[in-house]
Design an enzyme around this catalytic site. Structure first.
Site, PDB file in Angstrom:
ATOM      1  CD  GLU A   1       1.797   0.942  -2.192  1.00 48.66           C
ATOM      2  OE1 GLU A   1       2.961   0.694  -1.762  1.00 48.66           O
ATOM      3  OE2 GLU A   1       1.005   1.621  -1.923  1.00 48.66           O
TER       4      GLU A   1
ATOM      5  CD  GLU B   1      -0.661   0.092   4.474  1.00 49.24           C
ATOM      6  OE1 GLU B   1       0.319   0.454   3.701  1.00 49.24           O
ATOM      7  OE2 GLU B   1      -1.804   0.531   3.991  1.00 49.24           O
TER       8      GLU B   1
END
Length: 884
Positions: free
Chosen positions: A468, A736
Site C-alpha cells: 500500500e 494502525e
C-alpha cells in the site's frame, strides 16, 4: 549580544536550482537578553558575495524597514536568470538601537523550463512487465575537460529513481530522487554542485536507474502505474578557469549496460548478484567492452519543477539489541525498533551462495517473523555472493518497514556485526521534544516520532511495509499538527499540497490518496478529502505563511463548491446520495458514527476554514459568503443530528467530538453534549471507541469543555482501546488498530494490520499544547506571539516541552512539588508570550522576586482559576505557591 542566523530561502538553506522569481527570505535573532526583539531589518542582495556591502553593486536593497518580521519576507529585486546565484544578507536593529549583521547566504536558480535542458530522455532497452522487474540499467558518459573547473552543476531528474556519480563518487547521499509525484503531470529535478568532483582530462558521469514509484509497485495492483521502465534526464554544466563553458547532456552518446541489480522494487525488495558487479564502471578509465548505446525515449509532455522539500536520506543506524537467534533454520535479528529503511549486510561465502533477507515488524508466537500483514508485498532482498573474503550489501532502490530481519542461506553463523539497520526518511529537522514523569507516556511520544519518521518518506504515507504505502489524505490531515510539533514540515507539506492540487478532479473533489494512483475513487469522502482545507490552514496557523493559503485558495474554493453541489439541504452524504459516502470513522471500536453526520460536520468545518482563509488573504466578500455557508451547514447539522437535549445522533464518541470540536452546537447545548461524551467514556471503563476521525480531537474536546480529568484518564489508560495498550506490549511505533494484537485474540485481520501507522499518534499535539502548554496565540498564527498554558493533571508530577517554529526554542518545563508549581519558561528573542499559571489563588515569584517586579513581565492578570502573565522574550523561573 544578538546573533542573526539560520538564513533560509523558501524554508531551505542555500538552495540550488530554485526557480522562484521572488522567493521569501527568513532568519532568526538569537539573544538570551530579556526583551530582545527586532525593531527593523535591512536586506541586501547581490550577484557576488563581496558586493553585498557595496550599495552601488547590490541588485536589491530593501532599505531599513521598521518591522519585527523575520520570516516570509519577499525578495524585491530582479528575478535570478537561469543558473544565476543571488547572495543575500540581513542587518537587524534590536530594541536598543544596535544593528547586527548576518553572514551571507544565497539561492541559485536552475533550469526553469524544459527549453533550458540540453538533454534528452534516455533509458535501458530491457523493459519490465506488470508483475516482473527488469534489471537496473547503468548509464554513463565519458567526456573531456580542457582546463581546471571553477564551477559545475548537475541538473538531473528521472521517471523512476536515480543515483548519479562523477568519476566514481556519488554526487549525493539522497535516496529515491527525484521523489514521488504524479508523473503524468510533473516531475521534480535536483541540482548539485559538483565542482569538486571534476578534473582536467577524462571524466565519467554515471547513473543507475531504479523502477521506483514510476514503474514499480505503488499499491496492490501490481507494477507500472505510470510507465513501463525508468528514464533519465541529465544536464551537466561546467565552466573552466579560462572562461569556457561546457554542457554534457543525456543523449545518444551515452552508454548502457546492465549490472548486479537484477530487480529493485519499492515493495518487493532488491535482488543483487555480486558476481555481476562492475567495479569502477563509472570511472573515466573503465573499459568499453560490453557497453552499447543507451535508448533514446520520447519526451513526455510533463512539467519539470524544482525541488523545494528536503530529500530522503539515511539519518541513523541501528545495531541489533542481542545476538541473532536460530529459529526453524533461519537466523532472526532484532534491531529493537520498528523502523523504515534497509539493512547493511556483512558476510562471506562461496561464489554463487544466495542469502535471503526477509523483514517483519513483529514475531509470531513461535518466534518466526509475522508477514501475513504484508499482503502481496514480498519485502525480501536476495544477495548472491561473489566469493570474496568479506562482502557488504546495501540495497539502492527499495525500503522496508521492520524491526526483525530473517536471514536464510548464510554459510557461517551471524554475529552482532552482520546486520546494521539503516534508517531512512525525508530529512526533516527535528523541531519539538516532549517528556513527562510517566515513562509510558514518554514511550508513546517516542512511538509517535518513529511512526512519523517511518511514514514521511518523500510523501506522508499510511504505512511503510505492506502493498500500500500510499499518501492517504485522511491520515495526513489528522496528524499534521502533531507532525509540525515533532519536525519542521513546512516545506514537506507545502510540496505535498501541490500534489494534492494536481490530484483534484475536474469536479473539485480531492482523492483519498495523493499522489493519486487511481486505486480508489476521485472523491476521498468526509475527513479524507477535507485535507484540502485542513492542511493548508494548519500550516498557516503553525508557520504564519500566507502564501500557502494563497497557493491553495482556488483549489480550496473548487472543493467547497463541489461539496455544495453534492449536498442536499446542507447535508453531505445524505441518505440516497449516489457518490462515495466515505470511510466513516475508520477502525472505530463498536461505534458506527453515521456517514452523513461525519460528512456534514466536515462540510461545515471546511467551509469555515475557507472563510477564515479568505479573510486572511483579504477576500472579504468571499469570507462573508463562506461564513454564511458554514452557518447554514451548521444549522442543517443541528436540525438533522442534534436533539433538543443536546444528544447527537448515533450516540458515539466521534459524533459528540465533531459537534463540539467544530463548534456545531448552540452554546446552551454544549454542556449536555460534553456530559454525554463523558458518560460514554465512563461506561466503557475510561476507554476509547473513536477511530481515525474522532480520536485526534477527543483529548482537546474534553479539556476544553471542563473535563481535563477525563482526558488524563484516557491518556493513562493501559487497557485496549487506548494509546498506551500497545506501549505496554512492547510497541515502538503507533499501531494502525487499537487492537492490532490483543492478549485475548492475538493478531487482528492481516488484511489491514500495520504496526507502523501514525494516525493514532495525533494525540501528540495535545501533549504539546495542553500537557506541556505550548501553542501559538489564537489571534496570532505563526508562533511569534505565544500562549504558554500547561494544564497539569492525571498522575503527572512533571512535564516539559521544547519547540522551535522558526524563531528559536520555546521551553515550557513544569514540576509540582508539595503544592508548589515550578515552571521554567523560555520565550525566544523577537517573540512575546501570554503565560498562564493553572491556579488562581497563588503567590507568584520569578527568580525570588515578586512577579510584578520581575524584569520582562509586562503585566499580571489574576482570575479565580488562573493567572496570566505578559512576558517579553527571555528565560523565566516562575514559582507559584498556593495561598489556601
Amino acid at each position: 549580544m544578538p546573533t542573526i542566523t539560520d538564513l533560509r530561502c523558501e524554508y531551505l538553506h542555500d538552495p540550488l536550482g530554485l526557480d522562484a522569481a521572488a522567493p521569501r527570505l527568513s532568519w532568526r535573532m538569537t539573544c538570551p537578553r530579556r526583551g530582545a526583539r527586532q525593531v527593523a531589518y535591512r536586506i541586501r542582495a547581490a550577484y557576488r558575495r563581496e558586493a553585498l556591502h557595496d550599495d552601488a553593486a547590490c541588485c536589491w536593497d530593501s532599505g531599513t524597514v521598521a518591522s519585527d518580521a523575520s520570516r516570509h519576507v519577499r525578495y524585491g529585486g530582479p528575478p535570478a536568470a537561469p543558473q544565476q546565484r543571488i547572495w543575500w544578507c540581513v542587518s537587524v536593529t534590536d530594541e536598543a538601537g544596535t544593528t547586527h549583521d548576518s553572514d551571507a547566504a544565497y539561492w541559485e536558480a536552475g533550469l526553469p523550463s524544459r527549453e533550458y535542458w540540453r538533454a534528452a530522455w534516455i533509458g535501458g532497452d530491457v523493459p519490465g512487465g506488470p508483475q516482473t522487474c527488469a534489471p537496473a540499467p547503468l548509464l554513463r558518459r565519458r567526456f573531456v575537460i580542457a582546463a581546471p573547473v571553477v564551477a559545475a552543476r548537475l541538473y538531473v531528474t528521472a521517471l523512476g529513481v536515480y543515483r548519479c556519480s562523477l568519476n566514481g563518487r556519488l554526487v549525493s547521499d539522497a535516496r529515491f530522487t527525484p521523489g514521488w509525484t504524479d508523473y503524468r503531470i510533473r516531475v521534480q529535478y535536483q541540482a548539485y554542485d559538483v565542482t569538486a568532483l571534476l578534473r582536467p582530462g577524462a571524466n565519467m558521469l554515471g547513473a543507475i536507474l531504479g523502477d521506483g514509484w514510476y514503474a514499480g509497485s505503488v499499491d496492490w495492483r501490481g507494477r507500472q502505474r505510470y510507465g513501463r521502465d525508468p528514464l533519465l534526464l541529465a544536464h551537466l554544466w561546467l565552466r573552466t578557469a579560462d572562461g569556457a563553458e561546457q554542457v554534457i547532456g543525456s543523449d545518444a552518446a551515452w552508454q548502457l549496460r546492465y549490472g548486479p541489480i537484477l530487480q529493485s522494487d519499492m515493495q518487493h525488495g532488491e535482488h543483487y548478484d555480486a558476481r555481476l558487479a562492475l567495479p569502477g564502471w563509472d570511472r573515466p578509465d573503465a573499459a568499453d567492452d560490453g557497453w552499447r548505446p543507451a535508448r533514446l525515449a520520447d519526451d513526455p509532455a510533463i512539467a519539470i519543477d524544482d525541488t523545494r522539500a528536503p530529500l530522503v536520506r539515511p539519518t541513523a543506524e541501528l545495531a541489533p539489541v542481542g545476538p541473532p537467534r536460530l529459529v526453524r533454520g533461519s537466523w532472526i535479528v532484532d534491531l529493537g525498533q520498528n523502523m523504515v529503511g534497509w539493512v547493511r549486510l556483512r558476510t562471506s561465502g562461496a561464489a554463487g551462495t544466495t542469502v535471503r533477507l526477509r523483514f517483519a515488524e513483529v514475531l509470531n508466537p513461535d518466534g518466526t517473523i509475522y508477514t501475513a500483514n504484508l499482503r502481496t508485498a514480498r519485502q525480501t532482498d536476495y544477495v548472491t555472493l561473489a566469493g570474496d573474503a568479506s562482502e557488504v550489501f546495501e540495497p539502492q532502490f527499495t525500503f522496508h518497514g521492520f524491526r526483525y530481519v530473517e536471514l536464510t542461506g548464510l554459510t557461517t553463523p551471524p554475529d552482532l556485526h552482520t546486520v546494521t539497520g539503516v534508517v531512512v526518511h525525508s530529512d526533516l529537522t527535528p523541531s519539538g521534544e516532549f517528556g513527562c514523569s510517566d515513562p509510558l507516556i514518554n514511550q508513546l511520544q517516542h512511538n509517535i516520532v518513529w511512526g512519523q519518521r517511518g511514514n514521511f518518506v518523500d510523501v506522508p504515507t499510511d504505512c511503510p511495509q505492506r502493498d500500500e504505502r500510499l499518501g492517504w489524505t485522511g491520515d495526513a490531515q489528522v496528524f499534521i499538527r502533531t507532525a509540525a510539533f515533532n519536525m519542521d514540515v513546512a516545506a514537506f507539506f507545502t510540496r505535498w499540497l501541490r500534489d494534492l492540487a494536481d490530484a483534484q478532479s475536474p469536479e473539485g473533489a480531492y482523492p483519498p490518496v495523493v499522489p493519486h494512483t487511481g486505486i480508489v475513487t476521485d472523491d476521498g469522502g468526509p475527513a479524507w478529502a477535507d485535507a484540502g482545507t485542513i492542511c493548508p490552514w494548519t500550516l498557516y496557523d503553525v508557520y504564519g505563511d500566507r502564501d500557502i493559503l494563497a497557493a491553495q485558495y482556488d483549489s480550496m474554493c473548487r472543493y467547497v463548491a463541489f461539496l455544495e453541489r453534492t449536498s442536499r439541504d446542507g447535508i453531505r452524504c445524505y441518505d440516497g446520495y449516489q457518490g462515495w459516502m466515505g470511510f466513516g470513522d475508520w477502525l472505530s471500536i463498536n461505534a458506527d458514527t453515521p456517514h452523513d453526520l461525519i460528512g456534514t460536520a466536515f462540510f461545515a468545518h471546511s467551509a469555515r476554514l475557507l472563510a477564515r482563509s479568505a479573510a486572511v488573504l483579504g477576500h472579504d466578500d468571499d469570507a462573508a459568503r463562506y461564513h454564511r455557508l458554514a452557518d447554514a451547514v451548521r444549522d442543517a447539522f443541528q436540525r438533522r443530528f442534534v436533539t433538543p437535549d443536546g444528544l447527537v445522533l448515533g450516540a458515539t464518541q466521534t459524533g459528540a467530538i465533531l459537534a463540539l470540536h467544530f463548534d456545531l452546537l448552540p452554546a446552551a447545548l454544549r454542556p449536555a453534549t460534553a456530559r454525554a461524551l463523558v458518560a460514554d467514556i465512563r461506561r466503557r471503563g475510561n476507554r476509547l471507541s473513536a477511530g481515525f476521525v474522532g480520536s485526534p480531537y477527543i483529548a482537546a474536546v474534553l479539556s476544553d469543555n471542563g473535563y481535563l480529568d477525563v482526558a488524563y484518564d484516557l491518556l493513562h489508560q493501559t487497557r485496549w482501546p487506548s494509546w498506551l495498550y500497545s506501549v505496554t506490549h512492547g510497541a515502538t511505533t503507533i499501531w494502525e488498530r487499537w487492537d492490532g494484537w490483543t492478549e485475548e485474540h492475538g493478531f487482528q485481520d492481516p488484511g489491514m494490520n500495520s504496526f507502523n501507522h501514525y494516525a493514532y499518534g495525533a494525540i501528540g499535539a495535545w501533549l504539546y499544547t495542553t500537557v506541556a502548554g505550548i501553542d501559538s496565540h489564537p489571534a496570532h498564527p505563526g508562533h511569534q506571539r505565544l500562549r504558554l498554558a500547561p494544564r497539569p493533571g492525571g498522575r503527572l508530577s512533571a512535564a516539559w516541552g521544547r519547540y522551535d517554529a522558526g524563531f528559536g526554542t520555546i521551553v515550557s518545563d513544569w514540576r509540582l512539588r508539595d503544592g508548589t508549581f515550578e515552571w521554567l519558561v523560555t520565550v525566544p528573542a523577537n517573540c512575546q508570550a501570554t503565560a498562564v499559571i493553572p491556579w488562581g489563588d497563588v503567590t507568584l515569584t520569578e527568580g525570588g522576586v515578586a512577579i510584578e517586579r520581575a524584569d520582562g513581565v509586562l503585566g499580571v492578570m489574576r482570575y479565580a482559576d488562573r493567572v496570566e502573565l505578559a512576558l517579553l522574550a527571555g528565560t523565566y523561573h516562575i514559582t507559584a505557591q498556593r495561598t489556601t
